[in-house]
Write an enzyme that holds these catalytic residues in place. Structure first.
Site, PDB file in Angstrom:
ATOM      1  N   HIS A 368       0.840  -1.208   0.000  1.00  0.00           N
ATOM      2  CA  HIS A 368       0.000   0.000   0.000  1.00  0.00           C
ATOM      3  C   HIS A 368       0.871   1.253   0.000  1.00  0.00           C
ATOM      4  O   HIS A 368       0.670   2.171  -0.811  1.00  0.00           O
ATOM      5  CB  HIS A 368      -0.912  -0.012   1.223  1.00  0.00           C
ATOM      6  CG  HIS A 368      -1.678   1.262   1.419  1.00  0.00           C
ATOM      7  ND1 HIS A 368      -3.004   1.421   1.058  1.00  0.00           N
ATOM      8  CD2 HIS A 368      -1.302   2.474   1.918  1.00  0.00           C
ATOM      9  CE1 HIS A 368      -3.391   2.641   1.329  1.00  0.00           C
ATOM     10  NE2 HIS A 368      -2.377   3.303   1.864  1.00  0.00           N
ATOM     11  N   GLU A 369       1.831   1.323   0.933  1.00  0.00           N
ATOM     12  CA  GLU A 369       2.643   2.534   1.062  1.00  0.00           C
ATOM     13  C   GLU A 369       3.492   2.779  -0.180  1.00  0.00           C
ATOM     14  O   GLU A 369       3.667   3.925  -0.607  1.00  0.00           O
ATOM     15  CB  GLU A 369       3.536   2.441   2.307  1.00  0.00           C
ATOM     16  CG  GLU A 369       2.788   2.396   3.635  1.00  0.00           C
ATOM     17  CD  GLU A 369       1.912   3.611   3.869  1.00  0.00           C
ATOM     18  OE1 GLU A 369       2.168   4.670   3.269  1.00  0.00           O
ATOM     19  OE2 GLU A 369       0.956   3.506   4.662  1.00  0.00           O
ATOM     20  N   GLU A 396      -4.986   7.595  -1.643  1.00  0.00           N
ATOM     21  CA  GLU A 396      -5.292   6.422  -0.827  1.00  0.00           C
ATOM     22  C   GLU A 396      -5.815   5.279  -1.695  1.00  0.00           C
ATOM     23  O   GLU A 396      -5.527   4.105  -1.438  1.00  0.00           O
ATOM     24  CB  GLU A 396      -6.333   6.775   0.239  1.00  0.00           C
ATOM     25  CG  GLU A 396      -5.809   7.669   1.357  1.00  0.00           C
ATOM     26  CD  GLU A 396      -4.668   7.042   2.132  1.00  0.00           C
ATOM     27  OE1 GLU A 396      -4.692   5.808   2.349  1.00  0.00           O
ATOM     28  OE2 GLU A 396      -3.729   7.761   2.500  1.00  0.00           O
ATOM     29  N   TYR A 506     -11.905   9.785   2.171  1.00  0.00           N
ATOM     30  CA  TYR A 506     -11.859   8.376   2.556  1.00  0.00           C
ATOM     31  C   TYR A 506     -12.996   7.587   1.898  1.00  0.00           C
ATOM     32  O   TYR A 506     -12.816   6.440   1.501  1.00  0.00           O
ATOM     33  CB  TYR A 506     -11.902   8.250   4.077  1.00  0.00           C
ATOM     34  CG  TYR A 506     -10.795   9.017   4.752  1.00  0.00           C
ATOM     35  CD1 TYR A 506      -9.465   8.608   4.640  1.00  0.00           C
ATOM     36  CD2 TYR A 506     -11.061  10.179   5.488  1.00  0.00           C
ATOM     37  CE1 TYR A 506      -8.441   9.323   5.243  1.00  0.00           C
ATOM     38  CE2 TYR A 506     -10.038  10.894   6.099  1.00  0.00           C
ATOM     39  CZ  TYR A 506      -8.730  10.465   5.967  1.00  0.00           C
ATOM     40  OH  TYR A 506      -7.715  11.176   6.560  1.00  0.00           O
TER      41      TYR A 506
END
Length: 597
Positions: A368-369, A396, A506
């Site tokens: 993910h990062e 994200e 989000y």
């Protein structure tokens, strides 16, 4: 915060004047923004270096230096944003116009032009965040105090309904003192936003999305309606399982008490997976055990992630990434272990900050990062003002999209797994992911739906708490576990409300990651179940991904979406496709069970 870049510094509280300069020219506007972005870049890089030191060497001096350089960068952003209003109304070339727009909309709040009101609003926001940060529940006096981390552990692990109720009510009491400050905050924030030409502060937030603010709000409701049937099925199944566990405190056909879902805000439900785990849910492997059996170390963990992107056609990470990142918790000093991806100079100084454990969870987190890091490098050729994601949901979403490709088939290709288990084993994995992703969606809507209605005046102060719970019941199907009144201020028990942090990013990320995953899987020629598709090793999917990443924020997000998904419209149907096996299973389980509330 999942990633850190110079662009992150642009969110600030600003005192903005209003009124355009009738003598301003397009050429002056172009020179102004070119000068502003270069100077803000230098200040931002200085600030990022200081922030890195603060996070990896936690001492008083590093915190003081970081705060000083952050303040310097934010003050300059505020000053340039004030000056930018003099070019309002000019006919400008598209690049200059977009840069000026992004500069002004980078502010999360615009304080009124009156100095006293400006100071008052800045102080209120700081005090509300401070009240939240110092919040504790002290059931038996000062020696019994529990902070949010301790209370969250209780919410996640306890199965005692009385203990859960005490933890929930204890934390939600910390926001009561904010209520009067919040009323004044709304009044002053709206005044500042209107001086900039927006209807209210909520309209200013929604204007960041390259759409009419009201049209953007309607778009979110359309997306929610697409995914709502799946949420209703999940809600009904979870409610029935909780009723079997807790008895009549969980109604057979009403909203679920908010304290029984494993999270202080009932925003994600994965902590109660053991209570709702499907029969025969064992996927046939344990990723943590697979990694430890191979004697995997931290470097190999990161190499797995890097090689994923290299397999798509991206260049390997620079040598400086390996020299300057923090991968392991040091023995000699305190550090911030929370995982984050950094692009310190917005060019090629990419870093990962993380205290890696050899676990399946950290394996996903690394993928993910690094999604953030490869996005950061892809848009590094853009002008400084465009070195960010297409909208705040995209960054994200990209990281999570990559994590969705960590399938059994991917683990087989890495040699971690001998063979992929049969797809009949997927229900448990899908359930766990749904408790995180699907359960979150309506909560992601409610936070800003409530604030937008507060800012517009649809929700007056005397109905703050009442309407908060009406919205949470309408969208989430949850209810407070005990009586609430207008003496309470339950929205303020969530950090983003207390600290003036917009939340819609989000929700958007949760929608977009599945749309990205479906589009890339199709490009990769995957014809199996979407939840089993991995784009690992597919250059066509990598090219499609990179075409979107390298645009940064240079064009409206609709154009970036079209690059990767072939459409300018967000589409939540990809979520239903991904979770199709689980939705069918849930519908079978829910036969004869009330659905809805």
């Amino acid at each position: 915060m999942k990633f850190r870049s110079v662009a992150c510094l642009l969110g600030a509280v600003a005192a903005l004047a209003f009124g355009a300069d009738p003598k301003a020219t397009p050429e002056q506007a172009r020179r102004f923004i070119d000068d502003a972005e270069q100077k803000l870049l230098v200040l931002g890089v200085d600030s990022a270096r200081a922030d890195w030191i603060k996070s990896t060497y936690i001492i008083d001096d590093s915190e003081i230096l970081s705060a000083k350089l952050d303040e310097r960068a934010i003050s300059a952003t505020v000053d340039y944003a004030k000056q930018a209003t003099r070019f309002d109304g000019l006919k400008l070339d598209p690049v200059t116009a977009r840069k000026l727009k992004l500069l002004k909309l980078s502010l999360t709040i615009a304080t009124p032009s009156d100095p006293k009101e400006s100071e008052e609003l800045t102080r209120i926001v700081s005090e509300m965040e401070g009240t939240y940060g110092k919040g504790k529940y002290c059931p038996k006096g000062p020696d019994s105090c529990l902070d949010l981390e301790q209370l969250s552990k209780i919410m996640a692990e306890s199965r005692d309904p009385q203990e859960l109720l005490r933890a929930w009510t204890g934390w939600h009491a910390i926001s009561r003192p904010m209520r009067s400050d919040f009323v004044r905050y709304v009044e002053l924030a709206n005044k500042g936003a209107r001086q900039l030409g927006f209807k209210d502060n909520g309209a200013m937030w929604r204007s960041k999305y390259d759409m009419d603010p009201d049209a953007f709000a309607a778009e979110l409701d359309r997306l929610w309606e697409q995914v709502k049937p799946l949420y209703l099925s999940l809600h009904a199944y979870v409610r029935a399982r909780l009723r079997a566990k807790y008895g009549d405190i969980v109604p057979a056909n009403g909203p679920i008490p908010a304290d029984l879902l494993g999270n202080m805000w009932a925003q994600e439900w994965d902590n109660i997976y053991p209570l709702v785990e499907p029969p025969n849910a064992d996927p046939g492997y344990d990723l943590t055990k697979l990694l430890t059996a191979r004697n995997t170390d931290w470097k190999q963990m990161v190499k797995y992630g890097e090689n994923f992107f290299v397999s798509l056609g991206f260049d390997p990470l620079p040598q400086t990434f390996w020299e300057r990142s923090l991968f392991v918790k040091p023995r000699d000093r305190d550090v911030v272990c929370h995982a984050s991806a950094w692009d310190v100079d917005t060019l090629n100084d990419l870093r990962l900050k993380m205290c890696i454990d050899i676990t399946g969870e950290d394996f996903l987190t690394i993928h993910h990062e690094l999604g953030h890091n490869f996005y950061q490098r892809a848009y590094s050729t853009q002008p400084p003002m465009f070195r960010d994601s297409a909208n705040d949901g995209f960054h994200e979403a990209v990281g999570d999209t990559i994590a969705l490709s960590i399938t059994p088939e991917y683990l087989v290709k890495l040699g971690l797994l001998d063979r992929a288990p049969d797809t009949s084993k997927d229900i448990g994995l899908l359930m766990h992911r749904a408790l995180e992703k699907i359960a979150f969606l309506p909560f992601g809507l409610v936070i800003d739906q409530w604030r937008w209605k507060v800012f517009s005046g649809q929700i007056p102060p005397e109905k703050y708490n009442e309407t908060w719970w009406q919205l949470r019941e309408k969208y989430q199907g949850i209810a407070p576990p005990t009586g609430r009144t207008e003496a309470d201020f339950d929205p303020g028990a969530k950090y983003h409300v207390a600290a003036n942090v917009p939340y819609m990013r989000y929700f958007l990320a949760d929608i977009l990651q599945f749309q990205f995953h479906r589009a890339l899987s199709q490009a990769a020629g995957c014809t199996g179940p979407l939840n089993r598709c991995s784009i690992f090793g597919n250059k066509a999917a990598g090219a499609k991904l990179n075409a979107m990443l390298e645009m940064g924020a240079s064009r409206p997000w609709q154009e970036a979406l079209e690059k990767i998904a072939g459409t300018r419209e967000m589409d939540a149907s990809a979520i239903r496709d991904y979770f199709a096996p689980l939705e069918k299973w849930l519908n079978d389980q829910n036969r004869g069970v009330p659905v809805g509330w």
